[in-house]
Design an enzyme around this catalytic site. Structure first.
Site, mmCIF file in Angstrom:
data_model
loop_
_atom_site.group_PDB
_atom_site.id
_atom_site.type_symbol
_atom_site.label_atom_id
_atom_site.label_comp_id
_atom_site.label_asym_id
_atom_site.label_seq_id
_atom_site.Cartn_x
_atom_site.Cartn_y
_atom_site.Cartn_z
ATOM 1 N N ASP A 1 -10.489 2.693 -3.215
ATOM 2 C CA ASP A 1 -11.280 1.521 -2.152
ATOM 3 C C ASP A 1 -12.601 1.926 -1.695
ATOM 4 O OD1 ASP A 1 -8.954 1.241 -1.274
ATOM 5 O OD2 ASP A 1 -8.487 3.728 0.370
ATOM 6 N N ASP B 1 0.120 -1.057 -0.529
ATOM 7 C CA ASP B 1 0.369 -0.046 -0.143
ATOM 8 C C ASP B 1 0.487 1.732 0.231
ATOM 9 O OD1 ASP B 1 -2.147 1.482 0.349
ATOM 10 O OD2 ASP B 1 -3.295 0.260 1.921
HETATM 11 C C1 GLA Z 1 -5.720 1.604 2.457
HETATM 12 C C2 GLA Z 1 -6.281 0.898 1.407
HETATM 13 C C3 GLA Z 1 -7.112 -0.458 1.732
HETATM 14 C C4 GLA Z 1 -6.918 -0.467 3.356
HETATM 15 C C5 GLA Z 1 -6.428 0.095 3.551
HETATM 16 C C6 GLA Z 1 -5.291 0.272 5.542
HETATM 17 O O1 GLA Z 1 -6.620 2.950 2.724
HETATM 18 O O2 GLA Z 1 -6.645 1.193 0.365
HETATM 19 O O3 GLA Z 1 -7.429 -1.124 1.303
HETATM 20 O O4 GLA Z 1 -5.333 -1.307 2.963
HETATM 21 O O5 GLA Z 1 -5.551 2.121 3.475
HETATM 22 O O6 GLA Z 1 -5.416 1.432 6.090
#
Ligand code: GLA
Length: 741
Positions: free
Chosen positions: A553, A483
């Site tokens: 997301d 990420d």
């Molecule tokens: C980002 C990712 C999510 C999740 C969060 C965790 O927003 O896109 O899928 O993994 O971080 O903090």
């Protein structure tokens, strides 16, 4: 003895002769040719011809790019265009493959430099070329100074996609400052009936397809953020004609393989010529090139479709699967995954994750991924990033018991990491406050309470590689969700000389790639996902090192239809992960059935991210059934040909996609209805891409065809007569598979 030596010499000479002949032959029958008389290079492959030549002024000038023309067709030599007015010199009227900023050009240069003596003029002339299989290298050099550019061209024989990049070499005796470096300029013939498509978005709202007429002036697509960004994606397509559509019309498209700040400028110049120049973003750019050193640009890929946008996307999808991904040419299908994020957020621990794993295994998940929260002092997003040790309160005996449990259930184990970031509240930051991007004495802007580690630094690069190596060496991990949850601010690199600090834009991304490459080399079975708060880092550069991406997301299954539609213009569904999460969705408070959510997600790599502890028995039964059905079509969905039959864009009430397997023995159809109105039935759906003479049996995955529909019929029938679906109500969905008999 002498006789046998002689014989051997003869044999070797003969072998050499044969080899030479073969080489000459293969070059001749290969895909790249140079006509010494006209000085035209042409690259042929995948139904596309790309040609350019050395013009009468020794510059490289485009000649043709489009539908394949016969090898017998003689392409005329490149010739400079005349001065159009005293304001429009030859330098400006003549399109160029790769222009230095010099000789009075006002269009976007591919390369701009400053020499130590203040000279900023650079005019590149042809020197030599080399053809090696599917690769052509053309060397150009400044008319006076020893700045040399090796321009590289490759052509993919299957898709006709041309890859272009440049290696800039400083062969002078002093450093030069590179202020702009593009990979390539793509040129289209003069015209006024072009329109441009590109992708825009924001966090949780990525992948909006934009369309606008190409008018005189310049459209700039870019990221100044240090990484690819959600806001613009480094992809473009240009259509020609009054009514281009999914299945007809000329389309030229391109995608830049770079995950740092980038820019693609699309110009219609004063003579109505189209030039698309892309590479490193020149904004805040400066690369000091020492004597004897070189700078390699990213690769800018360009392709052409004679059959509309739909085919343009399919060409790119095929290319990505066969040429770009680390597992190319035969990437493994994406497993059905379970991810803990939306269920538990940061509250991960041994009992909670084990319970979720039990339930995930029971519905047929193949990979269990523990998301954020397992490390350091991570309770929320205020602390812990940078401290990559297992949190002992949450996992007193480390990760092993959970991993063993997951594996005993027949799943493999994946782990979330965010390697490039640090929270100020972390041991790492307390120990190394100088490791973040910063300008000394200036505030350090936080976003999501975190800062960006300066990966351009060798010590930071080694730290990041080191902790990841350690995690992978000591745990049976099959997958990393990598990420990256913010963009840059204060991009300073104070430990190098002031005139070298802007190199951070290049070295950061290179080090990111090198860490990924080294990890993959040492752990070839570990798969990696690129995530950046959703789809903030999706491009052909990162896809060269990762197996899949997280497009957004936003997991609202209705929003996902248009997100996935936009994504599919540039990227294959084979890398597009899509999770089934809880209803109502956190994004829009929209309520949908579990079946609707599954069908929305089954158009890519299927995942489940719901809180399974709250599911009913009926939910488990539905999930189990649909996951089993998905496994029967996933190869087709992920690696087949995608047809966007009905677009969800522009407020459409319906949306339909169809995927056809490469051997055309199977198709999967997904249909969605937002809302029925006035009692109208669902419009008839016309399939595409089937074999007209093959009989296909239709099997519902969910939903039903109208009662009078045949159970099997020829491809011709499904494509021409079409199929009537029984879909009425609000937020309804249906899916069917068609199998050749
Ligand atoms: C980002 C990712 C999510 C999740 C969060 C965790 O927003 O896109 O899928 O993994 O971080 O903090």
């Amino acid at each position: 003895m002498i006789r046998s030596m002689k014989k051997m010499t003869y044999c070797l000479a003969f072998a050499g002769f044969v080899f030479f002949q073969m080489k000459a032959l293969s070059q001749d029958s290969g895909t790249i040719h140079f006509n010494a008389e006209t000085k035209v290079f042409r690259l042929d492959g995948g139904g596309v011809t790309y040609a350019f030549g050395v013009n009468d002024g020794d510059e490289l000038q485009p000649v043709y790019w489009g539908h394949a023309v016969s090898l017998q067709d003689k392409l005329a030599a490149a010739k400079r265009l005349p001065e159009a007015a005293s304001f429009d010199s030859t330098a400006n009227t003549t399109p160029k493959e790769f222009a230095g900023w010099g000789g009075g050009i006002y269009t976007e240069p591919a390369l701009k430099v400053t020499f130590p003596d203040g000279n900023r003029d650079l005019v590149l002339h042809y020197v030599s070329h080399k053809i090696d299989g599917n690769t052509l290298t053309v060397t150009v050099k400044d008319v006076e100074r020893a700045v040399v550019v090796e321009m590289q061209y490759t052509i993919d024989p299957a898709t006709g996609i041309v890859g272009r990049s440049a290696v800039i070499e400083n062969k002078t005796t002093s450093p030069i400052m590179i202020e702009a470096a593009a990979a390539a300029t793509w040129n289209l013939p003069q015209g006024t009936d072009y329109s441009l498509r590109y992708l825009t978005g924001r966090w949780a709202g990525e992948w909006h397809l934009q369309k606008q007429a190409l008018l005189p002036g310049e459209v700039v697509l870019q990221s100044k953020r240090g990484s690819t960004g959600h806001q613009n994606n480094p992809w473009f397509a240009i259509e020609r004609g009054e009514h281009p559509d999914e299945e007809s019309g000329d389309v030229w498209f391109g995608a830049l393989a770079w995950s740092g700040s980038w820019r693609i400028s699309v110009e219609q110049d004063q003579l109505q010529q189209i030039r698309v120049t892309g590479g490193f973003n020149p904004f805040d750019f400066g690369y000091k090139l020492l004597p004897g050193k070189e700078l390699k640009t990213p690769v800018f890929y360009g392709g052409y479709s004679h059959a509309g946008m739909g085919e343009a996307s399919r060409i790119l999808h095929r290319f990505e699967l066969a040429q770009i991904l680390p597992q190319s040419p035969t990437p493994k299908p994406r497993p059905v995954i379970y991810n803990s994020w939306e269920a538990t957020e940061f509250r991960v621990d041994m009992p909670g994750q084990s319970a979720l794993a039990d339930k995930a295994a029971s519905i047929g998940a193949e990979r269990f991924i523990m998301d954020d929260g397992w490390f350091g002092q991570r309770k929320d997003d205020h602390a812990g990033l940078g401290d990559w040790y297992v949190n002992k309160e949450k996992f007193p005996n480390g990760l092993k018991p959970l991993i063993d449990h997951v594996r005993s259930l027949g799943m493999d184990f994946g782990l979330w990491v965010e390697p490039e970031m640090v929270n100020p509240d972390s041991d790492l930051y307390r120990k190394h406050p100088d490791w973040v991007l910063n300008f000394p004495g200036r505030p350090r802007t936080e976003q999501r309470n975190q800062m960006v580690l300066n990966l351009a630094r060798k010590d930071v690069r080694d730290y990041v590689y080191g902790f990841l190596d350690d995690i992978l060496a000591h745990n049976q991990i099959a997958f990393l969700k990598w990420d990256y949850n913010r963009n840059w601010s204060e991009p300073g690199w104070p430990t190098v000389a002031p005139d070298e600090q802007k190199q951070v834009y290049v070295e950061y991304t290179r080090n990111l790639y090198s860490i990924l490459a080294d990890l993959r080399k040492k752990y070839p079975n570990v798969e990696i996902e690129s995530c950046s708060g959703g789809g903030g880092r999706v491009d052909l550069g990162i896809l060269g090192h990762t197996d899949e991406v997280w497009p957004s997301d936003n997991t609202d299954p209705f929003d996902r239809l248009s997100i996935q539609d936009g994504f599919s213009y540039a990227y294959t569904p084979g890398v597009m992960m899509a999770w089934v999460t809880d209803s109502p969705s956190w994004v829009n408070n929209r309520t949908t059935t579990l079946t609707y959510r599954f069908l929305s997600s089954m158009q890519g790599g299927l995942g489940v991210g719901a809180n399974l502890t709250k599911w009913s028995d009926a939910d488990f039964a539905t999930a189990k059934e649909l996951i089993a059905a998905y496994k029967g079509i996933r190869e087709t969905v992920q690696h087949g040909s995608l047809y966007r039959l009905v677009s969800p864009r522009d407020g459409s009430e319906q949306s339909v996609t169809e995927s056809v397997s490469i051997d055309r023995k199977q198709a999967a159809l997904f249909a969605f209805l937002h809302s029925s109105t006035m009692g109208y039935p669902y419009p008839r759906v016309f399939l595409k891409g089937l074999d007209a003479n093959t009989t296909y049996k239709v099997t519902p995955i969910a939903g039903a065809l109208r009662k009078d529909s045949p159970a099997s019929a020829t491809g011709a029938y499904w494509m021409s007569h079409g199929v009537d679906l029984e879909l009425r109500g609000d937020l309804q969905a249906a899916a069917f598979r068609f199998d050749a008999q």
